[in-house]
Every structure is written in C-alpha cells, then in structure tokens.
Scaffold this motif. Structure first.
Motif, PDB file in Angstrom:
ATOM      1  N   GLY A 214      -2.907   7.869  12.584  1.00 14.96           N
ATOM      2  CA  GLY A 214      -3.267   5.956  12.589  1.00 14.96           C
ATOM      3  C   GLY A 214      -4.129   5.906  12.621  1.00 14.96           C
ATOM      4  O   GLY A 214      -5.323   5.065  12.260  1.00 14.96           O
ATOM      5  N   GLN A 215      -4.744   6.650  13.934  1.00 13.37           N
ATOM      6  CA  GLN A 215      -6.640   7.446  14.018  1.00 13.37           C
ATOM      7  C   GLN A 215      -7.501   6.906  12.641  1.00 13.37           C
ATOM      8  O   GLN A 215      -8.644   6.719  12.600  1.00 13.37           O
ATOM      9  CB  GLN A 215      -6.622   7.333  15.338  1.00 13.37           C
ATOM     10  N   ILE A 216      -7.006   8.476  12.336  1.00 16.78           N
ATOM     11  CA  ILE A 216      -7.579   9.583  11.284  1.00 16.78           C
ATOM     12  C   ILE A 216      -7.300   8.389  10.056  1.00 16.78           C
ATOM     13  O   ILE A 216      -8.539   8.520   9.216  1.00 16.78           O
ATOM     14  CB  ILE A 216      -7.017  10.518  10.957  1.00 16.78           C
ATOM     15  N   VAL A 217      -6.380   7.565   9.711  1.00 15.34           N
ATOM     16  CA  VAL A 217      -6.455   7.087   8.510  1.00 15.34           C
ATOM     17  C   VAL A 217      -7.286   6.168   8.223  1.00 15.34           C
ATOM     18  O   VAL A 217      -8.522   5.313   7.447  1.00 15.34           O
ATOM     19  CB  VAL A 217      -4.995   6.277   8.038  1.00 15.34           C
TER      20      VAL A 217
ATOM     21  N   GLU B 259     -12.601   3.329   6.815  1.00 16.90           N
ATOM     22  CA  GLU B 259     -13.031   2.123   7.084  1.00 16.90           C
ATOM     23  C   GLU B 259     -14.612   2.342   6.110  1.00 16.90           C
ATOM     24  O   GLU B 259     -15.715   1.339   6.022  1.00 16.90           O
ATOM     25  CB  GLU B 259     -13.465   2.144   8.771  1.00 16.90           C
ATOM     26  N   ARG B 260     -14.399   4.033   6.216  1.00 17.92           N
ATOM     27  CA  ARG B 260     -15.752   4.134   4.868  1.00 17.92           C
ATOM     28  C   ARG B 260     -15.174   4.250   3.814  1.00 17.92           C
ATOM     29  O   ARG B 260     -16.167   4.277   2.781  1.00 17.92           O
ATOM     30  CB  ARG B 260     -15.786   5.954   5.280  1.00 17.92           C
ATOM     31  N   HIS B 261     -14.457   3.806   2.861  1.00 22.42           N
ATOM     32  CA  HIS B 261     -13.409   3.105   1.679  1.00 22.42           C
ATOM     33  C   HIS B 261     -14.880   2.611   0.940  1.00 22.42           C
ATOM     34  O   HIS B 261     -14.808   1.382   1.673  1.00 22.42           O
ATOM     35  CB  HIS B 261     -12.888   3.554   1.418  1.00 22.42           C
ATOM     36  N   PRO B 262     -15.350   2.231   0.026  1.00 24.19           N
ATOM     37  CA  PRO B 262     -16.497   1.304  -0.313  1.00 24.19           C
ATOM     38  C   PRO B 262     -15.981   0.219  -1.008  1.00 24.19           C
ATOM     39  O   PRO B 262     -16.355  -0.654  -1.314  1.00 24.19           O
ATOM     40  CB  PRO B 262     -17.248   2.356  -1.980  1.00 24.19           C
ATOM     41  N   LYS B 263     -13.934   0.508  -1.162  1.00 26.85           N
ATOM     42  CA  LYS B 263     -13.881  -1.473  -1.747  1.00 26.85           C
ATOM     43  C   LYS B 263     -13.152  -1.197  -0.889  1.00 26.85           C
ATOM     44  O   LYS B 263     -11.975  -2.516  -1.035  1.00 26.85           O
ATOM     45  CB  LYS B 263     -12.687   0.042  -3.213  1.00 26.85           C
ATOM     46  N   ILE B 264     -12.951  -1.431   0.232  1.00 26.11           N
ATOM     47  CA  ILE B 264     -12.395  -1.952   1.237  1.00 26.11           C
ATOM     48  C   ILE B 264     -12.755  -2.558   2.419  1.00 26.11           C
ATOM     49  O   ILE B 264     -14.521  -1.903   3.159  1.00 26.11           O
ATOM     50  CB  ILE B 264     -11.386  -0.712   2.206  1.00 26.11           C
TER      51      ILE B 264
ATOM     52  N   ALA C 271       0.519   3.050  14.632  1.00 28.56           N
ATOM     53  CA  ALA C 271       0.186   3.432  13.855  1.00 28.56           C
ATOM     54  C   ALA C 271       0.380   2.707  12.358  1.00 28.56           C
ATOM     55  O   ALA C 271       0.290   3.023  11.128  1.00 28.56           O
ATOM     56  CB  ALA C 271       1.387   4.546  12.426  1.00 28.56           C
ATOM     57  N   VAL C 272      -0.104   1.545  12.790  1.00 29.82           N
ATOM     58  CA  VAL C 272      -0.431  -0.195  11.792  1.00 29.82           C
ATOM     59  C   VAL C 272      -1.485   0.052  11.866  1.00 29.82           C
ATOM     60  O   VAL C 272      -2.229  -0.022  12.297  1.00 29.82           O
ATOM     61  CB  VAL C 272       0.486  -1.442  12.756  1.00 29.82           C
ATOM     62  N   VAL C 273      -2.207  -0.231  10.521  1.00 27.42           N
ATOM     63  CA  VAL C 273      -3.573   0.172  10.072  1.00 27.42           C
ATOM     64  C   VAL C 273      -3.169  -1.353   8.736  1.00 27.42           C
ATOM     65  O   VAL C 273      -2.907  -1.101   7.547  1.00 27.42           O
ATOM     66  CB  VAL C 273      -4.291   1.022   9.451  1.00 27.42           C
ATOM     67  N   THR C 274      -3.842  -1.770   8.868  1.00 27.56           N
ATOM     68  CA  THR C 274      -4.627  -3.276   8.425  1.00 27.56           C
ATOM     69  C   THR C 274      -5.842  -2.905   7.870  1.00 27.56           C
ATOM     70  O   THR C 274      -6.971  -3.440   8.811  1.00 27.56           O
ATOM     71  CB  THR C 274      -4.467  -4.658   9.162  1.00 27.56           C
ATOM     72  N   PHE C 275      -5.808  -3.623   6.500  1.00 26.45           N
ATOM     73  CA  PHE C 275      -7.344  -3.684   5.678  1.00 26.45           C
ATOM     74  C   PHE C 275      -7.208  -4.871   4.516  1.00 26.45           C
ATOM     75  O   PHE C 275      -6.427  -5.129   3.894  1.00 26.45           O
ATOM     76  CB  PHE C 275      -7.442  -2.153   5.262  1.00 26.45           C
TER      77      PHE C 275
ATOM     78  N   ILE D 237      -3.969   6.629  -1.146  1.00 28.63           N
ATOM     79  CA  ILE D 237      -4.765   5.590  -0.723  1.00 28.63           C
ATOM     80  C   ILE D 237      -6.375   5.371  -2.138  1.00 28.63           C
ATOM     81  O   ILE D 237      -6.005   4.555  -2.905  1.00 28.63           O
ATOM     82  CB  ILE D 237      -5.130   4.598   0.210  1.00 28.63           C
ATOM     83  N   GLU D 238      -6.634   6.528  -2.393  1.00 31.05           N
ATOM     84  CA  GLU D 238      -7.771   6.920  -2.805  1.00 31.05           C
ATOM     85  C   GLU D 238      -7.873   6.751  -4.073  1.00 31.05           C
ATOM     86  O   GLU D 238      -8.176   5.943  -5.018  1.00 31.05           O
ATOM     87  CB  GLU D 238      -8.991   7.531  -2.204  1.00 31.05           C
ATOM     88  N   GLN D 239      -6.738   7.606  -4.771  1.00 27.86           N
ATOM     89  CA  GLN D 239      -6.444   7.896  -6.161  1.00 27.86           C
ATOM     90  C   GLN D 239      -6.235   6.592  -6.525  1.00 27.86           C
ATOM     91  O   GLN D 239      -6.194   5.691  -7.866  1.00 27.86           O
ATOM     92  CB  GLN D 239      -5.934   8.725  -6.020  1.00 27.86           C
ATOM     93  N   ALA D 240      -5.035   5.632  -6.277  1.00 25.32           N
ATOM     94  CA  ALA D 240      -4.897   3.857  -6.476  1.00 25.32           C
ATOM     95  C   ALA D 240      -5.516   2.990  -6.389  1.00 25.32           C
ATOM     96  O   ALA D 240      -5.378   2.386  -7.344  1.00 25.32           O
ATOM     97  CB  ALA D 240      -3.747   3.700  -5.086  1.00 25.32           C
ATOM     98  N   LEU D 241      -6.697   3.583  -5.331  1.00 24.38           N
ATOM     99  CA  LEU D 241      -7.859   2.486  -5.669  1.00 24.38           C
ATOM    100  C   LEU D 241      -9.164   2.509  -6.604  1.00 24.38           C
ATOM    101  O   LEU D 241      -9.571   1.805  -7.036  1.00 24.38           O
ATOM    102  CB  LEU D 241      -8.778   2.412  -4.144  1.00 24.38           C
ATOM    103  N   ALA D 242      -8.544   4.337  -6.998  1.00 30.33           N
ATOM    104  CA  ALA D 242      -9.443   4.740  -7.915  1.00 30.33           C
ATOM    105  C   ALA D 242      -9.489   3.809  -9.364  1.00 30.33           C
ATOM    106  O   ALA D 242      -8.307   3.027  -9.809  1.00 30.33           O
ATOM    107  CB  ALA D 242      -9.590   6.014  -8.781  1.00 30.33           C
TER     108      ALA D 242
END
Length: 392
Positions: free
Chosen positions: A270-273, A278-283, A309-313, A387-392
């Motif tokens: 959860g922490q790593i994800v 948080e660093r992703h430009p589309k989030i 392990a829940v991450v909301t964005f 997640i990165e490939q799906a946002l690309a």
C-alpha cells in the motif's frame, strides 16, 4: 486451546481458538456441517435446560467451527468476547437493533459505509430511533449533536473511500463520561494496524469478508467487545438468524492463519503503490494515510501500526476516460470489494453510486475521476506498472 494474550499476532492467528486435540486428531478445526445436534438421552436435555452443561443444540445458536473462529478473532482484537455473523451488514444491523430501543438517539459520521447510513436513516427511524449525521472528524459537531436520549455513536476509521482517520483519544474524550456507547467499524484498519478497544471504544465491528478472511471466498462479519455488550447482540442474533455457516467459519479460520503475513505485505505494498501514484502526472491527488499529504497523516502515525492497502486517487479526465483506463488493466481486477490477496479496483461513481445523479454524487464527494484501489499481495512494481500502462 483458547490462547495466550502475550503471544505475537501471527502466533495468535495460527493457534488461538483452535480445538487442539479434537476427537478426530485433525490438525485443522473440523467443519461441523450440521443443523442439529442430537442428545444421547433425556438427562442431557435436562442438564442443558438448567445450564448444568455447555453444549450445542441447534445451528442457529452456534456450532463448534464458529466458536473456534470467534475465539481466534477475540484474541487478535484483544476483546473479551466475539460473535460472528453471515455478513458485515448483518453484524452492524444486529448490533444496533440489539443495543437500541424505541426513543433512543444515535450519532453517525457522514462518510460511514453507504449501506450503514441508509440503515440508520431509513430503517431505524421506523422504530422511533432518531439518527443525526455529523461530518467525519468534526469533533465540535459530534459534541453538539449529543441529546439527553443519545445512546450510541457510530463511525468508521479509516473510512471509505477517502480513508479519513478518527482521533480515537479525542473521540473517547467526548463520550466517555456521558454513558454513550462508542462503536467503531474497523474493517479497513484490521486488528493488525489498529485496536480501538485499547483507546476506550466499546464495540469494534469488522466485515470479516475483507482482510480477516483475505481470499475473496466468503461473507462474514464480527462484533467484538466486553461480554456485557456482546451478549445482548448474540441473543438478538439467535432471533434474527444471521448466523455464519460452518463452511464459511472454516474458511475464515484458514484465512486467518496467514493474517499477520498478509497484512505485513499489504501494508508494504500500500505504501509503495501510494508513493508511486502520487508521482504520476495523470493522477491529480492520492489519498493514503501513510502519505504526509493526507490530512490525518499525523493521527494515523500516532495510533496505527500500518496504513493498510486501500489507496484512493483522482485521475485527470472525464468518466469515459476513467472507464477506458479501468478496461485496460491487465493484472488488477475490476470489483467492488477489498482485503483479498488479489488487487481490486473500483470506480465509485459508476459502481457504488450508479443510482445517484452526478449532482448528488458530487455533493457526497464522489467525483468523476475518483478511483479506489484495494492493493493485493502481488509485487508492488507490477501493480504500479499495470496502472501506468493503462493510463498511457
């Protein structure tokens, strides 16, 4: 064997509550798959009737597999007693019905689980039980909402989907000397990360479907607390009948044996994800108590062992873009639950609040780009890459 309170959490998860030397010699607690327990003779019935023996008589009143699971959960939570139900909502509704009476008043926070709020606002009022909804973490509003007939305060921590964290010490300070019961749904925290009873909370509820069972293969709920408070809930359960079945109780026991291991990995993932997203430009924003950017980060650090392990964005884009993003995921499954070994993702606007207009959703804080990710035990780098490939 019931267990030792000084055991570590993983030792409790494996051994507490287990029937160590059962009549079959099996290392696992047996599934006692029966609806009825027979008596050898009339004397046995007489002894049961006067309380001279403790034994089972009918499945709705309890069964051996259920009792073993309850003892294990009580040790994990540090509770005196526990009672299992067929679902988390059954645990919540039976608890409220078992502890409230006509003319009582309850206070509940505004971002409690949607169905819990619906039950309090639409069902309890039919029984002349008044409900006041207050903003989560608005402690002044909580205090102002107290009435002479206030019987119970209900909240969650962390909450869904924004993962707000209740300051339990401050909360208990409001209700401690007023004779008002404090009930906390601690499903998202689990007894691994937070133990509300240690802060003075009266009753803790979990949807055991989630992290406690951990494998997306059963429905269950549990209520934990003192015997004095749990017993009336147990007695009401005998009337309403929302008992857990033997097979689900067995699956819960099996899932709990890896509880400590799973939570250690889930907290880490959860922490790593969260940090990666948080660093992703589309989030545009990430909500996770383990991030300094979360409004309740300091409270979470003070009273939680881990952040879950829940991450909301929030994704930048309209609903169509968000739904296309979800459809492109290859590892993460689309689904409304959480707490299992598989990562699940959901779009609250279309899955949980599909019956609301956009205006109604926005008023509840459910934005078009809001995503809730329940991180699983997969490799964190693979989850982020998906997640990165799906946002690309």
């Amino acid at each position: 064997m019931k267990g030792d309170k000084d055991w570590g959490i993983s030792t409790k998860a494996v051994h507490a509550g287990e029937i160590r030397y059962n009549e079959y010699g099996s290392v696992t607690t047996p599934i006692v798959q029966t609806s009825t327990f027979i008596f050898k003779n009339i004397d046995e019935i007489k002894k049961l009737a006067v309380g001279a023996v403790e034994r089972f008589e009918y499945g709705r009143y309890g069964h051996p597999t259920q009792i073993a699971a309850e003892h294990k959960l009580a040790f994990l939570e540090g509770a005196e007693d526990a009672v299992l139900f067929s679902s988390g909502m059954s645990a919540i509704t039976t608890t409220l019905f078992g502890l409230l009476k006509s003319g009582d008043h309850i206070i509940i926070t505004d971002d409690a689980y949607r169905r819990t709020l619906e039950f309090c606002k639409a069902c309890l009022v039919k029984f002349d039980i008044e409900c006041t909804v207050v903003k989560m973490c608005d402690y002044e509003a909580m205090e102002k909402a107290i009435k002479p007939n206030t019987r119970l305060f209900f909240s969650e921590s962390p909450t869904n989907p924004y993962l707000n964290i209740m300051d339990l010490e401050r909360l208990i300070g409001i209700f401690k000397d007023k004779g008002i019961l404090v009930v906390s749904d601690s499903t998202f925290a689990t007894p691994y990360n937070q133990k509300p009873l240690e802060y003075g909370v009266d009753i803790v509820i979990h949807s055991a479907t989630k992290y406690l069972a951990g494998h997306n293969d059963l429905l269950s709920g549990v209520v934990l607390g003192s015997k004095k408070l749990v017993e009336p809930v147990r007695e009401f359960l005998k009337i309403t009948g929302g008992v857990i079945d033997p097979n689900s109780a067995y699956l819960l026991i099996r899932g709990l044996k890896t509880f400590g291991l799973r939570m250690e990995r889930l907290n880490e993932n959860g922490q790593i994800v969260a940090e990666g997203l948080e660093r992703h430009p589309k989030i545009s924003r990430v909500y996770y108590p383990g991030l300094p950017s979360h409004p309740h980060h300091d409270v979470a650090k003070a009273q939680m062992k881990g952040f879950g392990a829940v991450v909301t964005f929030e994704v930048e884009g309209d609903c169509e873009y968000v739904l296309n993003f979800l459809s492109r995921l290859k590892i993460i499954n689309i689904g409304p639950s959480l707490g299992g070994v598989e990562s699940l993702i959901t779009h609250p606007a279309t899955i949980s609040y599909y019956d609301k207009t956009r205006k109604e959703r926005l008023a509840l804080g459910i934005k078009d780009g809001l995503i809730r990710l329940a991180v699983g035990v997969e490799n964190a780098e693979d989850i982020i890459a998906d997640i990165e490939q799906a946002l690309a």
